[in-house]
Design a protein around this motif. Structure first.
Motif, mmCIF file in Angstrom:
data_model
loop_
_atom_site.group_PDB
_atom_site.id
_atom_site.type_symbol
_atom_site.label_atom_id
_atom_site.label_comp_id
_atom_site.label_asym_id
_atom_site.label_seq_id
_atom_site.Cartn_x
_atom_site.Cartn_y
_atom_site.Cartn_z
ATOM 1 N N ARG A 66 42.106 45.701 35.932
ATOM 2 C CA ARG A 66 41.506 44.426 36.927
ATOM 3 C C ARG A 66 41.931 43.290 36.916
ATOM 4 O O ARG A 66 41.381 42.041 36.763
ATOM 5 N N THR A 67 43.423 43.107 35.825
ATOM 6 C CA THR A 67 43.480 41.581 35.694
ATOM 7 C C THR A 67 44.774 41.487 36.295
ATOM 8 O O THR A 67 45.393 39.720 36.761
ATOM 9 N N GLU B 192 50.207 39.187 40.659
ATOM 10 C CA GLU B 192 49.879 37.430 40.479
ATOM 11 C C GLU B 192 48.088 38.341 39.483
ATOM 12 O O GLU B 192 47.759 38.749 39.628
ATOM 13 N N SER B 193 48.190 36.850 38.931
ATOM 14 C CA SER B 193 46.796 37.390 37.862
ATOM 15 C C SER B 193 45.991 37.126 39.080
ATOM 16 O O SER B 193 45.762 36.578 39.899
ATOM 17 N N VAL B 194 44.729 37.519 39.127
ATOM 18 C CA VAL B 194 43.651 37.813 39.542
ATOM 19 C C VAL B 194 42.763 36.778 39.273
ATOM 20 O O VAL B 194 42.510 36.152 40.343
ATOM 21 N N GLU B 195 43.027 36.464 38.094
ATOM 22 C CA GLU B 195 41.788 34.726 38.005
ATOM 23 C C GLU B 195 43.889 34.014 38.522
ATOM 24 O O GLU B 195 44.651 33.127 37.087
ATOM 25 N N LYS B 196 43.367 33.558 39.099
ATOM 26 C CA LYS B 196 44.395 32.424 40.009
ATOM 27 C C LYS B 196 44.454 31.205 39.059
ATOM 28 O O LYS B 196 45.464 30.414 38.542
ATOM 29 N N ARG B 197 44.139 30.228 38.980
ATOM 30 C CA ARG B 197 43.188 29.437 38.054
ATOM 31 C C ARG B 197 44.124 29.326 36.955
ATOM 32 O O ARG B 197 43.849 30.452 36.127
ATOM 33 N N ASN B 198 44.946 28.855 36.014
ATOM 34 C CA ASN B 198 45.650 28.455 35.171
ATOM 35 C C ASN B 198 46.238 29.722 34.861
ATOM 36 O O ASN B 198 46.633 29.836 34.082
ATOM 37 N N ALA B 199 47.125 30.351 35.597
ATOM 38 C CA ALA B 199 47.807 31.771 36.100
ATOM 39 C C ALA B 199 49.110 31.022 35.209
ATOM 40 O O ALA B 199 50.003 29.963 35.644
#
Length: 119
Positions: free
Chosen positions: A62-63, A79-86
């Motif tokens: 789930r990344t 795209e990254s699950v973690e949008k911030r700083n991707a």
């Protein structure tokens, strides 16, 4: 400039530069989808049509979110699950006119076992 468009035209993605290479991955998902990935920093990718209208699927650890058009089903990008700083995302180069990517080198990525490029 390259433009990737899903079959129905609801999603149009534009990048200004060609990628250094295109990646064919043999992981359990990519081999089923038949994708050909072109990698970019998220700031280099523009949604001309359909921003925020894709459907995401997060598999395995789930990344990453694999996105597809809600209308025609074409896989458009990940795209990254973690949008911030991707730092990276990929668009499906199978949605680009084949004549525009013909000269871009292909690299085979072993996403099934070694998690390394095979070249």
């Amino acid at each position: 400039m390259l433009e990737a468009t899903c079959h129905c035209g609801s999603i149009k993605i534009r990048v200004e530069t060609e990628p250094r290479w295109l990646t064919i991955c043999n992981c359990s998902l990519c081999r089923r989808l038949g994708t050909l990935w072109a990698y970019y920093h998220p700031s280099q990718v523009s949604f001309v049509e359909g921003a925020g209208r894709t459907v995401a699927y997060a598999q395995g650890d789930r990344t990453l979110e694999i996105h597809h058009c809600a209308t025609c089903g074409c896989t458009t990008h990940w795209e990254s699950v973690e949008k911030r700083n991707a730092q990276r995302m990929a668009i499906n180069a199978r949605l680009i006119d084949p004549g525009k990517i013909r000269e871009i080198p292909l690299r085979h990525f072993d996403g099934a076992e070694s998690f390394t490029y095979l070249d």
